[in-house]
Design a protein around this motif. Structure first.
Motif, mmCIF file in Angstrom:
data_model
loop_
_atom_site.group_PDB
_atom_site.id
_atom_site.type_symbol
_atom_site.label_atom_id
_atom_site.label_comp_id
_atom_site.label_asym_id
_atom_site.label_seq_id
_atom_site.Cartn_x
_atom_site.Cartn_y
_atom_site.Cartn_z
ATOM 1 N N GLY A 23 -26.972 -26.669 97.326
ATOM 2 C CA GLY A 23 -27.437 -25.668 97.175
ATOM 3 C C GLY A 23 -25.733 -24.693 96.267
ATOM 4 O O GLY A 23 -24.209 -25.932 96.585
ATOM 5 N N PHE A 70 -27.188 -13.576 99.409
ATOM 6 C CA PHE A 70 -28.653 -13.665 98.308
ATOM 7 C C PHE A 70 -29.254 -12.631 99.141
ATOM 8 O O PHE A 70 -29.677 -12.746 100.376
ATOM 9 C CB PHE A 70 -29.286 -14.737 98.459
ATOM 10 C CG PHE A 70 -30.860 -15.077 98.172
ATOM 11 C CD1 PHE A 70 -31.497 -14.804 96.849
ATOM 12 C CD2 PHE A 70 -31.890 -14.889 98.541
ATOM 13 C CE1 PHE A 70 -32.367 -15.109 96.823
ATOM 14 C CE2 PHE A 70 -33.349 -14.684 98.225
ATOM 15 C CZ PHE A 70 -33.172 -14.893 97.342
ATOM 16 N N PHE A 130 -24.428 -18.199 102.441
ATOM 17 C CA PHE A 130 -24.744 -19.378 102.140
ATOM 18 C C PHE A 130 -23.513 -19.874 102.355
ATOM 19 O O PHE A 130 -22.476 -19.563 101.491
ATOM 20 C CB PHE A 130 -25.337 -20.098 101.348
ATOM 21 C CG PHE A 130 -26.443 -19.790 101.073
ATOM 22 C CD1 PHE A 130 -27.283 -20.574 102.003
ATOM 23 C CD2 PHE A 130 -26.877 -18.864 100.691
ATOM 24 C CE1 PHE A 130 -28.785 -20.286 102.605
ATOM 25 C CE2 PHE A 130 -28.306 -18.962 100.784
ATOM 26 C CZ PHE A 130 -29.824 -19.195 102.253
ATOM 27 N N VAL A 164 -34.835 -19.736 101.910
ATOM 28 C CA VAL A 164 -34.207 -19.884 101.090
ATOM 29 C C VAL A 164 -34.436 -21.014 100.645
ATOM 30 O O VAL A 164 -33.542 -21.864 101.727
ATOM 31 C CB VAL A 164 -33.436 -18.492 101.431
ATOM 32 C CG1 VAL A 164 -32.548 -18.344 99.711
ATOM 33 C CG2 VAL A 164 -33.641 -17.050 101.585
ATOM 34 N N CYS A 165 -34.580 -21.194 99.085
ATOM 35 C CA CYS A 165 -34.420 -22.561 98.818
ATOM 36 C C CYS A 165 -33.427 -22.485 97.386
ATOM 37 O O CYS A 165 -33.273 -21.404 96.661
ATOM 38 C CB CYS A 165 -35.813 -22.971 98.491
ATOM 39 S SG CYS A 165 -36.786 -23.151 99.785
ATOM 40 N N TRP A 166 -32.849 -23.840 97.468
ATOM 41 C CA TRP A 166 -32.033 -23.898 96.040
ATOM 42 C C TRP A 166 -32.865 -24.552 94.953
ATOM 43 O O TRP A 166 -33.907 -25.539 95.932
ATOM 44 C CB TRP A 166 -31.290 -24.499 96.522
ATOM 45 C CG TRP A 166 -29.871 -25.095 95.432
ATOM 46 C CD1 TRP A 166 -29.655 -25.630 94.273
ATOM 47 C CD2 TRP A 166 -29.536 -23.684 94.734
ATOM 48 N NE1 TRP A 166 -29.152 -25.770 93.019
ATOM 49 C CE2 TRP A 166 -28.383 -24.275 93.364
ATOM 50 C CE3 TRP A 166 -28.841 -22.621 95.127
ATOM 51 C CZ2 TRP A 166 -27.169 -24.219 92.207
ATOM 52 C CZ3 TRP A 166 -27.871 -22.100 94.321
ATOM 53 C CH2 TRP A 166 -26.997 -22.399 93.464
ATOM 54 N N ARG A 211 -30.358 -21.156 91.053
ATOM 55 C CA ARG A 211 -30.022 -19.944 91.555
ATOM 56 C C ARG A 211 -30.816 -20.665 93.418
ATOM 57 O O ARG A 211 -31.710 -21.348 93.662
ATOM 58 C CB ARG A 211 -30.982 -19.342 90.860
ATOM 59 C CG ARG A 211 -32.600 -19.709 90.960
ATOM 60 C CD ARG A 211 -33.190 -19.115 90.085
ATOM 61 N NE ARG A 211 -34.828 -19.163 89.600
ATOM 62 C CZ ARG A 211 -35.500 -18.811 90.568
ATOM 63 N NH1 ARG A 211 -35.796 -17.815 91.541
ATOM 64 N NH2 ARG A 211 -36.980 -19.596 90.173
ATOM 65 N N TRP A 212 -30.963 -19.359 94.131
ATOM 66 C CA TRP A 212 -31.530 -19.148 95.534
ATOM 67 C C TRP A 212 -32.485 -18.740 95.169
ATOM 68 O O TRP A 212 -32.699 -17.591 94.221
ATOM 69 C CB TRP A 212 -30.495 -18.333 96.181
ATOM 70 C CG TRP A 212 -29.204 -19.457 96.928
ATOM 71 C CD1 TRP A 212 -27.785 -19.257 96.966
ATOM 72 C CD2 TRP A 212 -29.340 -20.432 97.598
ATOM 73 N NE1 TRP A 212 -26.996 -20.429 97.190
ATOM 74 C CE2 TRP A 212 -28.026 -20.764 97.896
ATOM 75 C CE3 TRP A 212 -29.859 -21.152 98.596
ATOM 76 C CZ2 TRP A 212 -27.849 -22.087 98.830
ATOM 77 C CZ3 TRP A 212 -30.087 -22.150 99.178
ATOM 78 C CH2 TRP A 212 -28.534 -22.781 99.401
ATOM 79 N N HIS A 240 -36.853 -17.155 97.124
ATOM 80 C CA HIS A 240 -37.051 -16.709 98.606
ATOM 81 C C HIS A 240 -38.600 -17.674 98.386
ATOM 82 O O HIS A 240 -39.103 -17.536 97.157
ATOM 83 C CB HIS A 240 -37.238 -15.597 98.841
ATOM 84 C CG HIS A 240 -37.905 -15.081 100.344
ATOM 85 N ND1 HIS A 240 -38.996 -15.184 100.282
ATOM 86 C CD2 HIS A 240 -37.401 -15.201 101.676
ATOM 87 C CE1 HIS A 240 -38.748 -14.896 101.951
ATOM 88 N NE2 HIS A 240 -38.158 -14.949 102.543
#
Length: 788
Positions: free
Chosen positions: A92, A99, A108, A157-159, A170-171, A173
């Motif tokens: 990420g 975000f 982040f 929230v993930c990459w 991108r980030w 949800h």
């Protein structure tokens, strides 16, 4: 009139007599039943070995002798399942980026070599959290954050690791269409995003959760944090000893041999052009090894023990309609096993490594080249088979036979039942199909017409999905079809187990239950497990007569379920049965140790204790469940019922009202109010109960049972006209439920609405034409109508 349609009970002698009669079947039906229900036998070959003292030694110990396999493994998702949050492993963007999602913000950033996120904690206060581990890699990467008590929580929230050209880098949800505030059950700091419980078991090697129920802390350990060699092959210390000085050590020192004793190949039958395995599989060890993580299942022990069949360590879910579509296609996040064991491929002897590389996990070939390794391309990889231009997506084998569903926003997972597209079933059952998944601008009728044009309109045998769907909607004759489906040895075991389980949702006469009880001796342990559950409809003594042998079943999953179902019969057991029960009960309790960090484990222990006549132990377990998960509605309602049964009325009422207050979802609030209403009515506080029940019916407009109970309650309190409206609603929701038709017919009759009463009675007669009480009710209403 007290019209009792079908009796679930019966005498112990009657059950024994019917069971004996069941052995006297003759002709083709008997032969078919014996084929499907022969008692389980130990296999001639076992891939599992007794290797005392084997310990985990780590992947590096394998590298010297298995260099190629080790290199391949480092390229796999298994290797990247969980790793330290370092520059090498973090995918990420932590370059001080922000975000935002529905009014909530994450930032982040890095502090030196460390990776951090600024986010809301459980109270809504913003904090900086250090990321300790990465979790997964393709097509998304999650991040684990340490919390007090040994907990690790996964950010929502993930990459997105896909290429930017595919919408990635991108980030995002995990709940793109919802706000998840800090007080939400699904907030990332809560129990549902706890790594120790939700994820750890399948992302690390030799994982030991080590939850302490006294302190409610975790002391989780692993031998390796990712999925390494020994996650599949088992602890290898004895194998290293064997490699250094080869001896006759079983399995070369490994607890399981994943290779076949005689490896077969895939050949093609020259007459049918169908592929076949030249040497049948000696066991399902490879699929069982993969299944423990690639399935929707429950643990049977708190720490996985390698070197055992799947149902000795786990219990897979059947094709429940909350998880799968009626026809067995995946719906919820159930992974691969449950769909694959439905497939013709599985039953022909296809293993995971026939399509996937065992160490990289990648397909052995790209596109249709994978399938034509076994299937004749001149027959299958041609427009005469797939009816699409070669360059089109529709010419792809997997697009038609393994359609995907997207989970976690970006993760496309293919259905491994490898089925023929059936848009005609979509018309009947509302199930998805591969044709319309591609042709989204067309409707199901268009796809069905094309299907019939290509393959003809001839009548096809009923798909098991049609039988399950009919039973779930209460169609006339569906119970017998369920019994036949469960008895059909040509159907997949998971389908037959589902048919047995579905029978529990219907009123069964003794003859039908006796037919279903044959499945207690089925060769498939999953079928036996569900047959044991079905016997819960019997009285304790009758259960004992039917299930005592299953306490010593060769498969642990069956024994555990037998212990649960037989707990109310403990006082009726002879010394031998009690000894077998005690052993199986210990296994049942051990199973719950795996989930003592959730309310469910304590809830099951409470129910078990209550069935054994240990109310104090049950109460303590219920209270612990509530302490762990305050929003656990089953724990609160069951505790309230227990208190009510002990005449602790004030405590019971307070517990019911706490159950209502603890819920946030309308559906759960409605269920809690329904329970409170029934309690108040039992206390003869009818007006208060009616208020609660009406609110429950408002919150549960599609819950037939609540609508029906409200209708009956209103009728009993002299408000028949209003009650009739709720009875009609219940019938509309479940038009084939005989109990609702009885209520509707009798209340309409008693209020002089003979046309409505007659319509309900006639519908009831169509459902149960042989029932003399139904015939009597119908005749009575006809006479009343004629004489009005």
């Amino acid at each position: 009139m007290n019209l009792k349609l079908i009796t679930r009970g019966g005498s112990l002698a009657a059950f024994a007599l019917l069971a004996a009669c069941g052995k006297k079947n003759s002709g083709a039906d008997a032969e078919k039943s014996e084929t499907a229900s022969s008692a389980p036998k130990a296999p001639a070959y076992s891939p599992y070995h007794d290797v005392p003292g084997a310990t985990y030694v780590g992947a590096e110990s394998c590298r010297a002798c298995h260099a190629d396999a080790y290199t391949d493994w480092t390229k796999s998702d298994h290797h990247k399942a969980m790793l330290p949050a370092t520059a090498e492993n973090v995918a990420g963007d932590f370059d001080d980026v922000t975000f935002e999602h529905r009014g909530h913000t994450w930032r982040f950033f890095r502090k030196g070599e460390e990776y951090w996120v600024n986010a809301e904690d459980a109270q809504g206060a913003r904090q900086d959290f250090r990321i300790e581990y990465t979790f997964g890699f393709e097509p998304l990467q999650q991040y684990l954050i340490p919390f007090p008590g040994g907990r690790y929580q996964a950010l929502q929230v993930c990459w997105d690791t896909r290429p930017a050209t595919d919408g990635g880098q991108r980030w995002f949800h995990l709940y793109p269409d919802e706000e998840i505030p800090p007080d939400d059950l699904l907030h990332w700091t809560g129990i549902h995003f706890n790594w120790n419980y939700m994820c750890a078991d399948c992302h690390s090697t030799d994982l030991k959760k080590n939850y302490d129920p006294q302190t409610k802390d975790y002391h989780t350990t692993w031998s390796e944090m990712n999925v390494s060699c020994e996650a599949c092959h088992g602890p290898a210390s004895k194998h290293l000893e064997w490699a250094a000085a080869p001896t006759e050590l079983p399995g070369k020192g490994l607890l399981a041999s994943l290779k076949e004793p005689t490896e077969g190949a895939w050949a093609v039958n020259p007459e049918t052009l169908q592929p076949y395995r030249t040497t049948p599989l000696a066991s399902n060890v490879q699929i069982d090894t993969c299944a423990r993580c690639h399935s929707h299942r429950e643990l049977l022990e708190p720490t996985f023990t390698p070197g055992k069949p799947f149902l000795e360590t786990h219990e897979p879910s059947i094709l429940e309609d909350r998880l799968y579509h009626h026809d067995g296609q995946v719906d919820e996040e159930v992974y691969v096993y449950g769909s694959f064991v439905q497939s013709k491929m599985f039953h022909a002897g296809v293993r995971c490594t026939d399509c996937h590389h065992p160490h990289t996990m990648k397909p052995l070939a790209e596109g249709n080249a994978l399938c034509i390794r076994c299937h004749v391309p001149q027959k299958y990889d041609t427009p005469e088979h797939h009816f699409h231009k070669v360059e089109n997506k529709g010419a792809s084998c997997v697009e038609c036979h393994m359609p995907h569903k997207t989970y976690m926003v970006v993760d496309d997972r293919r259905d491994h039942s490898i089925r023929i597209p059936r848009p005609d079933l979509s018309q009947k059952l509302g199930t998805p199909n591969a044709c319309n998944q591609c042709h989204q601008d067309k409707d199901v009728a268009w796809a069905t017409e094309a299907f019939h044009h290509w393959w003809g309109k001839e009548t096809r045998p009923p798909h098991y999905g049609e039988i399950l769907a009919a039973a779930r909607s209460g169609e006339v004759g569906s119970i017998e079809k369920l019994v036949q489906l469960a008895d059909d040895p040509d159907r997949p075991g998971i389908v037959r187990a589902t048919a047995v389980a579905e029978l529990a949702n219907h009123p069964l006469d003794f003859l039908t239950l006796n037919k279903a009880s044959i499945r207690l001796r089925d060769a498939d342990p999953l079928v036996r497990t569900e047959a044991v559950s079905l016997m819960e409809t019997l009285a304790p003594g009758e259960r004992l007569a039917a299930l005592a042998p299953r306490l010593s079943d060769p498969v642990k999953a069956v024994r555990i379920e037998a212990a649960r179902v037989l707990a109310p019969a403990f006082s009726l057991m002879n010394p031998g049965q009690r000894a077998a029960f005690d052993r199986a009960a210990d296994e049942f309790k051990t199973k719950q140790l795996a989930i003592l960090d959730r309310a469910g484990g304590h809830l099951r222990l409470a129910l078990f204790a209550n069935d054994l006549g240990l109310p104090a132990e049950a109460e303590a377990a219920y209270r612990t469940a509530i302490e762990i998960e305050p929003a656990s509605l089953p724990a609160r309602i069951n505790l309230a019922e227990l208190l009510s049964g002990q005449e602790r009325v004030t405590e019971a009422e307070a517990t019911y009202r706490e159950a209502v207050a603890s819920q946030t979802l309308d559906e759960n609030i409605g269920a809690a109010r329904d329970a409170l209403a029934r309690f108040l009515i039992r206390q003869k506080r009818y007006d208060e109960g009616l208020v609660e029940l009406k609110e429950a019916a408002r919150l549960l407009p599609r819950n037939a049972r609540t609508q029906y109970f409200l209708g009956i309650a209103l009728n009993s309190l002299g408000q028949a006209a209003e009650g009739l409206a709720y009875l009609k609603t219940a019938h509309e929701i479940e038009p084939n439920n005989p109990e609702y038709l009885v209520g509707l017919a009798t209340v309409a009759r008693d209020t002089g609405r003979f046309d409505e009463a007659l319509a309900a009675a006639q519908a009831l007669a169509r459902l149960t034409p042989q029932d003399p009480q139904v015939v009597q009710l119908l005749e009575q209403i006809q006479m009343l109508k004629a004489g009005k």
